[in-house]
Enzyme design. Sequence first.
Site, PDB file in Angstrom:
ATOM      1  CG  ASP A 100       0.702  -1.790   1.240  1.00 24.23           C
ATOM      2  OD1 ASP A 100       0.875  -1.882   2.552  1.00 24.23           O
ATOM      3  OD2 ASP A 100      -0.445  -1.190   0.889  1.00 24.23           O
ATOM      4  CG  ASP A 202      -1.091  -3.481   6.275  1.00 21.28           C
ATOM      5  OD1 ASP A 202      -1.955  -2.885   5.860  1.00 21.28           O
ATOM      6  OD2 ASP A 202      -1.406  -4.445   6.927  1.00 21.28           O
ATOM      7  CD  GLU A 265      -3.368   0.785   7.616  1.00 17.61           C
ATOM      8  OE1 GLU A 265      -4.423   0.740   7.557  1.00 17.61           O
ATOM      9  OE2 GLU A 265      -2.691  -0.316   7.945  1.00 17.61           O
ATOM     10  CG  HIS A 326      -7.069  -0.240   0.393  1.00 14.89           C
ATOM     11  ND1 HIS A 326      -6.342   0.572   1.107  1.00 14.89           N
ATOM     12  CD2 HIS A 326      -6.998  -1.408   1.326  1.00 14.89           C
ATOM     13  CE1 HIS A 326      -5.516  -0.122   2.162  1.00 14.89           C
ATOM     14  NE2 HIS A 326      -5.898  -1.221   1.963  1.00 14.89           N
ATOM     15  CG  ASP A 327      -8.285  -0.418   4.607  1.00 14.87           C
ATOM     16  OD1 ASP A 327      -8.528  -1.359   4.172  1.00 14.87           O
ATOM     17  OD2 ASP A 327      -7.286  -0.080   4.948  1.00 14.87           O
TER      18      ASP A 327
END
Length: 532
Positions: A100, A202, A265, A326-327
């Site tokens: 990431d 990200d 993302e 994870h969000d």
Amino acid sequence: MEEDYLWWQRGTIYQIYPRSFMDANGDGVGDLPGILARMDYLQWLGVDALWLSPIYPSPMADFGYDVADYRGIEPLFGTMGDFDRLLTDTHRRGMKLLLDLVPNHTSDLHPWFIESRASRENPRRDWYIWREPSPSGGPPNNWLSVFGGSAWQYDEETGQYYLHSFAVQQPDLNWRNPQVEAAVFDVIRFWLDKGVDGFRVDVIYYLIKDELFRDNPPNPDYKPGEDQYNSQRQIYTYNRPEVHAIIRRMRALFDEYAERVMIGEIYLPVAELMSYYGTNNDEAHLPFNFQLILLPWRASVIREAVRAYEARLPAGGWPNWVLGNHDNHRIATRVGRAQARVAAMLLLTLRGTPTSYYGDELAMLDVEIPLEMVRDVQELGKPGLGLGRDPERTPMQWDGSANAGFATGRPWLPISPDYALYNVATEQEDPASMLRLFRQLLALRRSSPALSTGSYMDLPSSSPDVFSFLREQDDERLLIVLNFSHEARVFSMGGGSAEVVLATVPGHGGFVELALLELAPDAGLILRVGQM
Ligand code: GLC
């Protein structure tokens, strides 16, 4: 030809949230040796690439998305030796490893920011976004932080504000400064040289903000009581036209290496999302497509979304689908466990690279977090709106033993109360489990050219609750029929019979008649059909 496709087009991606996957040293937090200890499982499951949420040294204000050193390993997670072993082991097993990259911001404890805030004259001052207070005092403009309140933080020492699109502890880097770009590109090189197979980048669409620092206009659709961040249309803080040039240069760097993948993302409407493929497929290989997470779970809605997405894809652009991360709340919580099986079948039969989130293969649910155990910076910043992300980050459920086999010490987040029923060991033994279905879907996708790289065509539906489509390559032709409702439905198409290859529910097997196919509640079917 199948071989003409690259690994990240044929393969499936599995997201690991390292804090929560497997704890090898008993401190209650997952780590790299833990992942290494579970590689047999990942290989048995049959995923192709692992994406690790950040593993770099971090004060953990946002659990690793606040990076204090882009080239190191957070001691909680292990050492660089552990990382090298994990990379080697992943490759030995024929799998890929993705990291990431968090380029929009650093931790406020990153040495770059410590220097930047030291004085206005510091050579790194301009590596971050510093502004004078507004003429009337107060923040320079009305920009908001995703995690609540103003995006500007006043620094007493130097009398200016710095921008933080996320937490106060996550100052935004200034990508208009070429030194910042050069420094981050060096970081990318560092990991690609090591042999990492790519990055998930990200919030890539946030990198550049309006040069004139104009106020964001109000959002007319905003309803009081909602997340304050939505009270504005964020037109000056992300998705700025200048961002594409940066992404193009980043991609060119990836292209210096063989078969590395760059995933962006990006939470934007599909039309804008598509611009992140670049004008000539020269930006992100895969701008993450979150529609299966964001849209209401209705057959007609999803079918139309797939159609529109396919129709808008630029020539040469490769599709992708994401079911969880994870969000966002877990799929089994969003649609229920029975429909989560249909969702898994959809994810793994659509055209394009699928990404799944650890634990979703077990039908793990969100876990309710008692107030005193809340850890997520977003929930702490904007309590009570249901925006907390701890519920979907609870430890992986490995077996029925204490702490679900995740850790010997007290886990950093609570374990799901139903872990004795939903865990890897139990589900491996149960032919009807979600895990066994998920594994069969992965195996089928791998062995089927139609599913991994074939064409996609949706079919008219006899019921608004049924979504059906064809995947086809050479002489292989698969018909996918998904019942999005908890009631029986009927599917009908021409005539002839078809062989059931895989079903989400028991009771569907052998051959079925396509003219009148009675679908059980929550049934998803993969059928082998002949020429029509
Ligand atoms: C991304 C991450 C999220 C993080 C944020 C700030 O959206 O997925 O977890 O909090 O960026 O880095």
